[in-house]
Design an enzyme around this catalytic site. Structure first.
Site, PDB file in Angstrom:
ATOM      1  N   LYS A 290      46.911  19.546 -10.693  1.00 53.82           N
ATOM      2  CA  LYS A 290      46.304  18.751  -9.484  1.00 53.82           C
ATOM      3  C   LYS A 290      46.706  19.677  -8.196  1.00 53.82           C
ATOM      4  O   LYS A 290      47.715  20.385  -8.091  1.00 53.82           O
ATOM      5  CB  LYS A 290      46.999  17.524  -9.428  1.00 53.82           C
ATOM      6  CG  LYS A 290      46.797  16.645 -10.297  1.00 53.82           C
ATOM      7  CD  LYS A 290      45.575  15.797 -10.218  1.00 53.82           C
ATOM      8  CE  LYS A 290      45.357  15.126  -9.224  1.00 53.82           C
ATOM      9  NZ  LYS A 290      45.563  13.524  -9.651  1.00 53.82           N
TER      10      LYS A 290
ATOM     11  N   CYS B  94      62.309 -11.307  -2.170  1.00 52.16           N
ATOM     12  CA  CYS B  94      62.670 -12.721  -1.408  1.00 52.16           C
ATOM     13  C   CYS B  94      62.706 -13.638  -2.520  1.00 52.16           C
ATOM     14  O   CYS B  94      62.056 -13.498  -3.644  1.00 52.16           O
ATOM     15  CB  CYS B  94      61.234 -13.013  -0.688  1.00 52.16           C
ATOM     16  SG  CYS B  94      60.666 -14.701  -0.705  1.00 52.16           S
TER      17      CYS B  94
ATOM     18  N   ARG C 150      34.553   3.503 -16.642  1.00 56.68           N
ATOM     19  CA  ARG C 150      35.572   3.689 -17.639  1.00 56.68           C
ATOM     20  C   ARG C 150      36.459   2.634 -17.542  1.00 56.68           C
ATOM     21  O   ARG C 150      36.861   2.299 -18.886  1.00 56.68           O
ATOM     22  CB  ARG C 150      36.664   4.901 -16.940  1.00 56.68           C
ATOM     23  CG  ARG C 150      37.909   5.007 -17.600  1.00 56.68           C
ATOM     24  CD  ARG C 150      38.599   6.161 -17.008  1.00 56.68           C
ATOM     25  NE  ARG C 150      39.824   6.450 -18.032  1.00 56.68           N
ATOM     26  CZ  ARG C 150      40.967   6.129 -17.831  1.00 56.68           C
ATOM     27  NH1 ARG C 150      41.067   4.964 -16.636  1.00 56.68           N
ATOM     28  NH2 ARG C 150      41.972   6.312 -18.324  1.00 56.68           N
TER      29      ARG C 150
ATOM     30  N   CYS D 189      58.612 -16.784   4.636  1.00 53.18           N
ATOM     31  CA  CYS D 189      58.923 -17.862   4.015  1.00 53.18           C
ATOM     32  C   CYS D 189      60.233 -18.157   4.561  1.00 53.18           C
ATOM     33  O   CYS D 189      60.733 -19.424   4.286  1.00 53.18           O
ATOM     34  CB  CYS D 189      58.638 -18.155   2.594  1.00 53.18           C
ATOM     35  SG  CYS D 189      59.682 -17.423   1.549  1.00 53.18           S
TER      36      CYS D 189
ATOM     37  N   LYS E 106      38.354  19.435 -11.409  1.00 59.31           N
ATOM     38  CA  LYS E 106      38.515  18.021 -11.660  1.00 59.31           C
ATOM     39  C   LYS E 106      37.668  17.484 -10.502  1.00 59.31           C
ATOM     40  O   LYS E 106      38.269  17.188  -9.395  1.00 59.31           O
ATOM     41  CB  LYS E 106      39.850  17.663 -11.494  1.00 59.31           C
ATOM     42  CG  LYS E 106      40.052  16.338 -11.798  1.00 59.31           C
ATOM     43  CD  LYS E 106      41.806  16.039 -12.209  1.00 59.31           C
ATOM     44  CE  LYS E 106      41.831  14.695 -12.799  1.00 59.31           C
ATOM     45  NZ  LYS E 106      41.474  13.718 -11.849  1.00 59.31           N
TER      46      LYS E 106
HETATM   47  S1  IVH Z   1      38.212  15.490 -19.172  1.00 63.14           S
HETATM   48  C1  IVH Z   1      40.594  12.602 -22.381  1.00 63.14           C
HETATM   49  N1  IVH Z   1      37.280  16.910 -17.214  1.00 63.14           N
HETATM   50  O1  IVH Z   1      39.867  12.853 -14.456  1.00 63.14           O
HETATM   51  C2  IVH Z   1      40.204  12.656 -21.161  1.00 63.14           C
HETATM   52  N2  IVH Z   1      38.283  14.528 -16.851  1.00 63.14           N
HETATM   53  O2  IVH Z   1      42.545  11.484 -15.976  1.00 63.14           O
HETATM   54  C3  IVH Z   1      39.320  13.709 -21.034  1.00 63.14           C
HETATM   55  N3  IVH Z   1      37.990  14.077 -14.610  1.00 63.14           N
HETATM   56  O3  IVH Z   1      39.051   9.523 -15.663  1.00 63.14           O
HETATM   57  C4  IVH Z   1      38.921  13.753 -19.355  1.00 63.14           C
HETATM   58  N4  IVH Z   1      36.907  15.802 -13.754  1.00 63.14           N
HETATM   59  O4  IVH Z   1      37.087  10.855 -14.789  1.00 63.14           O
HETATM   60  C5  IVH Z   1      37.996  15.622 -17.688  1.00 63.14           C
HETATM   61  N5  IVH Z   1      36.522  18.164 -15.779  1.00 63.14           N
HETATM   62  C6  IVH Z   1      36.800  17.027 -16.033  1.00 63.14           C
HETATM   63  C7  IVH Z   1      37.216  15.993 -15.075  1.00 63.14           C
HETATM   64  C8  IVH Z   1      37.743  14.830 -15.613  1.00 63.14           C
HETATM   65  C9  IVH Z   1      37.414  14.504 -13.463  1.00 63.14           C
HETATM   66  C10 IVH Z   1      38.293  12.784 -14.260  1.00 63.14           C
HETATM   67  C11 IVH Z   1      38.011  11.822 -15.280  1.00 63.14           C
HETATM   68  C12 IVH Z   1      39.369  10.970 -15.815  1.00 63.14           C
HETATM   69  C13 IVH Z   1      40.482  11.526 -15.471  1.00 63.14           C
HETATM   70  C14 IVH Z   1      41.399  12.081 -16.449  1.00 63.14           C
END
Ligand code: IVH
Length: 682
Positions: free
Chosen positions: A314, A426, A138, A411, A117
């Site tokens: 993650k 507040c 995006r 305030c 990721k």
């Molecule tokens: S697939 C339908 N592959 O993670 C969504 N995303 O929450 C498909 N990201 O904003 C996303 N590495 O930019 C995919 N190998 C990977 C990724 C990846 C980073 C990011 C992507 C997206 C977020 C998804």
């Protein structure tokens, strides 16, 4: 000077050679020539094109240098939305993910593609007839910003695809900065006395979103593809083959990916890449698992805004130990008082942290955090750093507890905490400068009106000097007033004015989001805009009409109605959109209510725990098909959806003879009544 035909031939050779070397370097990671040799070829082509300007074409490798700076980025509507992934943190989450997938596909073992990721920015590249025509961020997933000029400067993005690309192809992927390039960039910044970047992700984001593409050109950005959006030709049937195909077309994709069978393979990949994380050339914040068979992906589909066929696993958020020097409260946009720890600065999660949230009074007490304590702080990605726990064994004798103030420190208005709320607020509303500042910053923020250049320092001064009281005042600022602010010259003042002017052309959903209505985030703003089509329709909607919108329940409906029933809000809106020079957007007719299908006009009640989807997801599944979700069972209820450990609502349904569905039956009903929408292939 070479003759025309000889020049043409040589230019074609040079372009081909340069494209070939780019492919060797960025896609195969196997350069055949040194940088100096590459430069020599490049300069020869430049020279030739200077002598024969008619040979220059947009996709020539020399045409990557940024054009004139833009006043603002245009917005781009994605042909296929760029959705996000659900996150998982534990092995159990992954075991459950695999189980849901297997059940959904009715298979014993499923093949998955596992990949890093990337910790960068999501980007979509559009190719038509093999040529790069547009690139966009995006954004909110539906509309992003047109950053084509900036992307054109990146060597790793081919201006022309190799082989036989389809007529239209959208490549989805991430822009990032390699760690070694980041170090070198910071070294250069240091030497030039410039500002250093905190981490590669911020450096990549900042570099890509430069209005002057020549700035992006000077930054070492990289692109990594991980999927496709729109495509009007043939493509392979599995994700792993799709990535190979993208690489053949000249798109860099990572080699750090595997094809595995079943959940054990996924967890094994996670552990292995975890141990090598530091040695990878780029930052990653986890791994992504995707069902490999694209037809199976389609079969599984999406729930709400995330695919059922993929998940992000993650890495745990990074933690560090430091000291709480003080605790005070921050006043947010809605007046919420958030106790905040002022820390001895500590490096964690890729950046130096000196403030961390304690969330609210109850949390602070539960964690027993004192001023003077040694604490564990945690920071993951872009999330606000938080204090996880205190280390009481290290507590000094003079450590003391923090008392929440009874009056707003900004305030002086009374602080109110309602009996069933954890948040103290507040009560000053927009009289409170802190709330006003936050409301203005929200209004100007990137996902809202996107006013370039209106940051905290300027908003502080504008509010403190009583120059700006409401967002509409921003559109009446003059050059002289701005130029007098601290740290502002004529030039920055003019830039800010241009930023304000540029924000006037917007979309209805951004505008609704910018208003800062309580409980109306970006997604809800978009749903409201889509449903009502015009601001007037929204402003006059009653709570029942509001609840017709998918994802809008009684709480959101009440917030929206209350917001539009306040005269001062209406005045601000009317000033903002006053013709001829006000904020503007396109409107459309309201969406017709869904009157067909099994859900239309039916009332559902959810009870118990559903195993494959959250309550929110079940709600949006029902509402997006024209159904309504209610909190209690009555004779008017059409269906009760019962999960595990369903309680009294299920009993009541049985008493009244209301139909009861389990999760599978709900999904089957949805399947029957759903219209097919285009999906992102990952
Ligand atoms: S697939 C339908 N592959 O993670 C969504 N995303 O929450 C498909 N990201 O904003 C996303 N590495 O930019 C995919 N190998 C990977 C990724 C990846 C980073 C990011 C992507 C997206 C977020 C998804």
């Amino acid at each position: 000077m070479a003759s025309q035909s000889a020049a043409e031939k040589r230019a074609a050779e040079l372009r081909e050679a340069l494209e070939h070397h780019n492919y060797q370097y960025y896609v195969l990671d196997d350069p055949e020539v040194s940088d100096a040799e590459y430069d020599l070829l490049f300069r020869e082509l430049q020279q030739l094109e200077a002598e024969h300007p008619d040979l220059v074409s947009a996709e020539s490798p020399t045409q990557r240098v940024g054009a004139t700076p833009l006043a603002a980025f245009q917005s781009v509507t994605h042909a296929v939305p760029m959705l996000s992934l659900n996150n998982a943190f534990t092995e159990e989450d992954i075991v459950n993910f695999d189980r849901r997938v297997r059940e959904g596909l009715e298979k014993d073992v499923v093949n998955y593609s596992a990949e890093p990721k990337f910790d960068g920015l999501a980007i979509s590249l559009r190719y038509e007839n093999g040529l790069f025509v547009q690139g966009a961020t995006r954004g909110d997933g539906y509309t992003g910003e047109d950053v084509t000029q900036n992307l054109r400067t990146m060597q790793s993005i081919p201006l022309k695809l190799r082989g036989k690309p389809p007529r239209v192809l959208e490549v989805r992927g991430e822009v990032l900065m390699f760690k070694r390039d980041f170090e070198a960039l910071n070294q250069r910044q240091r030497e030039a006395g410039g500002k250093e970047f905190v981490n590669p992700r911020n450096a990549a984001a900042g570099s890509l979103r430069q209005l002057d593409a020549r700035m992006s050109a000077s930054r070492p950005l990289r692109f990594m593809g991980y999927g496709i959006g729109a495509c009007d030709g043939d493509f392979p049937g599995t994700h792993s083959a799709l990535l190979d195909w993208l690489a053949d077309l000249g798109i860099p994709v990572t080699r750090e990916r595997v094809l595995v069978a079943g959940v054990d393979g996924l967890l094994d990949f996670y552990r292995r890449i975890g141990t090598r994380r530091a040695a990878l050339p780029f930052d990653i914040d986890g791994v992504v698992y995707k069902v490999d068979d694209l037809r199976a992906q389609e079969q599984l589909g999406f729930v709400s805004r995330a695919p059922r066929f993929a998940i992000a696993h993650k890495f745990p958020a990074e933690e560090a130990i430091t000291e709480v020097r003080d605790i005070d409260v921050q006043v947010g946009r809605t007046g919420a008082l958030t106790p905040t720890a002022r820390l001895k600065p500590v490096f964690v999660g890729g950046t130096t942290v000196s403030n961390a949230t304690l969330h609210n009074e109850d949390e602070m007490r539960r964690k027993d955090i004192h001023i003077g304590d040694t604490v564990v702080v945690r920071r993951a990605g872009d999330v606000i750093p938080e204090v996880v726990r205190a280390l009481p064994e290290k507590r000094p004798a003079d450590a003391r507890l923090f008392q929440m103030p009874t009056h707003c420190p900004i305030c002086g208005s009374a602080v109110i905490r309602l009996p069933d709320e954890v948040v103290a607020r507040c009560s000053g509303g927009l009289v409170c400068p802190a709330q006003r500042k936050q409301a203005l910053l929200h209004f100007a923020s990137r996902r809202a009106m996107d006013i370039e250049g209106l940051g905290e320092k300027i908003v502080d001064q504008l509010v403190d000097r009583n120059i700006v009281r409401t967002p509409s005042d921003l559109y009446h600022l003059g050059l002289a007033t701005l130029a007098e602010l601290e740290r502002m010259g004529e030039k920055s003042a003019a830039n800010l004015l241009a930023g304000i002017e540029g924000s006037k052309q917007t979309t209805l959903s951004r505008f609704i989001y910018a208003l800062g209505i309580r409980n109306v985030g970006e997604a809800t703003a978009r749903d409201l805009a889509r449903h009502f089509g015009s601001l007037d329709q929204l402003m006059t909607a009653d709570e029942a009409a509001l609840q017709q919108v998918s994802d809008v329940g009684p709480i959101v409906a009440e917030s929206v109605r209350r917001f539009f029933s306040e005269q001062h809000n209406i005045e601000v809106i009317e000033r903002l959109r006053a013709k001829p020079d006000g904020v503007r957007w396109d409107e459309h007719a309201p969406a017709a209510p869904k009157t067909e299908g099994a859900f239309a006009g039916k009332t559902f009640v959810l009870t118990g725990t559903l195993s494959n989807m959250s309550r929110d997801n079940a709600r949006s599944l029902i509402e997006s098909r024209g159904g309504k979700v209610s909190g209690s069972v009555s004779k008017k209820t059409h269906y009760v959806v019962a999960g595990d450990e369903a309680g009294s609502k299920l009993d009541r349904a049985n008493e009244l003879g209301v139909a009861v569905l389990n999760e599978e039956q709900l999904l089957a009903l949805a399947e029957e009544s759903s219209a097919k929408e285009p999906q992102e292939k990952q």
